[in-house]
Design an enzyme around this catalytic site. Structure first.
Site, PDB file in Angstrom:
ATOM      1  N   HIS A  94      12.991  42.909 -63.733  1.00  0.00           N
ATOM      2  CA  HIS A  94      13.941  42.777 -62.611  1.00  0.00           C
ATOM      3  C   HIS A  94      13.188  42.479 -61.324  1.00  0.00           C
ATOM      4  O   HIS A  94      13.058  43.345 -60.464  1.00  0.00           O
ATOM      5  CB  HIS A  94      14.737  44.066 -62.448  1.00  0.00           C
ATOM      6  CG  HIS A  94      15.980  43.919 -61.612  1.00  0.00           C
ATOM      7  ND1 HIS A  94      16.006  44.147 -60.251  1.00  0.00           N
ATOM      8  CD2 HIS A  94      17.240  43.575 -61.952  1.00  0.00           C
ATOM      9  CE1 HIS A  94      17.230  43.962 -59.794  1.00  0.00           C
ATOM     10  NE2 HIS A  94      17.997  43.624 -60.808  1.00  0.00           N
TER      11      HIS A  94
ATOM     12  N   ILE B 172      12.378  43.559 -57.619  1.00  0.00           N
ATOM     13  CA  ILE B 172      13.321  44.121 -56.663  1.00  0.00           C
ATOM     14  C   ILE B 172      13.952  45.356 -57.304  1.00  0.00           C
ATOM     15  O   ILE B 172      14.380  45.304 -58.461  1.00  0.00           O
ATOM     16  CB  ILE B 172      14.426  43.101 -56.304  1.00  0.00           C
ATOM     17  CG1 ILE B 172      13.813  41.864 -55.627  1.00  0.00           C
ATOM     18  CG2 ILE B 172      15.484  43.727 -55.417  1.00  0.00           C
ATOM     19  CD1 ILE B 172      14.802  40.728 -55.425  1.00  0.00           C
TER      20      ILE B 172
ATOM     21  N   GLY C  20      20.108  47.685 -57.479  1.00  0.00           N
ATOM     22  CA  GLY C  20      21.032  48.395 -56.612  1.00  0.00           C
ATOM     23  C   GLY C  20      21.492  49.721 -57.179  1.00  0.00           C
ATOM     24  O   GLY C  20      21.636  50.708 -56.451  1.00  0.00           O
ATOM     25  N   VAL C  21      21.718  49.764 -58.478  1.00  0.00           N
ATOM     26  CA  VAL C  21      22.176  51.013 -59.090  1.00  0.00           C
ATOM     27  C   VAL C  21      21.103  52.097 -58.963  1.00  0.00           C
ATOM     28  O   VAL C  21      21.423  53.280 -58.810  1.00  0.00           O
ATOM     29  CB  VAL C  21      22.605  50.781 -60.556  1.00  0.00           C
ATOM     30  CG1 VAL C  21      21.414  50.434 -61.427  1.00  0.00           C
ATOM     31  CG2 VAL C  21      23.354  51.972 -61.102  1.00  0.00           C
TER      32      VAL C  21
ATOM     33  N   GLU D 261      21.303  55.774 -57.106  1.00  0.00           N
ATOM     34  CA  GLU D 261      20.839  57.007 -57.740  1.00  0.00           C
ATOM     35  C   GLU D 261      19.929  57.798 -56.801  1.00  0.00           C
ATOM     36  O   GLU D 261      20.034  59.019 -56.696  1.00  0.00           O
ATOM     37  CB  GLU D 261      20.126  56.702 -59.049  1.00  0.00           C
ATOM     38  CG  GLU D 261      19.540  57.924 -59.745  1.00  0.00           C
ATOM     39  CD  GLU D 261      20.570  58.933 -60.244  1.00  0.00           C
ATOM     40  OE1 GLU D 261      20.196  60.114 -60.425  1.00  0.00           O
ATOM     41  OE2 GLU D 261      21.739  58.553 -60.457  1.00  0.00           O
TER      42      GLU D 261
END
Length: 135
Positions: free
Chosen positions: A45, A51, A54-55, A59
């Site tokens: 990723h 990067i 987003g998840v 968290e």
């Protein structure tokens, strides 16, 4: 508080404990996670352009907010119940020190609502409202 003390409040361990430190001042949790670059979530990723997903940022925000519960959080598992108004403004990359600011906006045990923001070098990267439940 540092990782060892955080682990007395949160059940997260190993690669899922995503806070290096956190402090609580006037009802605001201020957390820190420095992205090393070797984290499992960066693998693929994206190749050559890592990067933080987003998840994962969400968290980290949630873990910071759960620290605000103090003793209430001990021995229970905090679970996401919902994410609202999530906005991503800037990417978080290896070497970045990701700083969080989280507040609990409503509490009706075992349900909690929180607002959170994440920054790198003072620049807003993500903001979110979320709910969680303690099980």
């Amino acid at each position: 508080m540092e990782r060892n003390e955080i682990m007395t409040l949160l059940p997260h361990r190993g690669s899922m404990l995503l806070l290096d430190s956190v402090c609580v001042e006037d009802g605001v949790a201020k957390g820190l996670y420095t992205v090393r670059g070797d984290e499992w979530f960066l693998d693929g990723h994206f190749p050559g352009n890592p990067i933080v997903p987003g998840v994962v940022l969400c968290e980290i925000l949630a873990q910071s907010a759960c620290v605000l519960l103090g003793e209430e959080a001990k021995g229970v598992t905090p679970l996401f119940a919902g994410l609202d108004n999530v906005r991503f403004k800037q990417s978080v990359r290896p070497g970045d020190a990701f700083e969080t600011q989280c507040v609990i906006t409503k509490a009706r045990t075992p349900f909690y609502l929180a607002q959170a923001k994440g920054f790198v070098k003072g620049a807003l990267c993500v903001s979110a409202e979320f709910s969680f439940v303690l099980k």
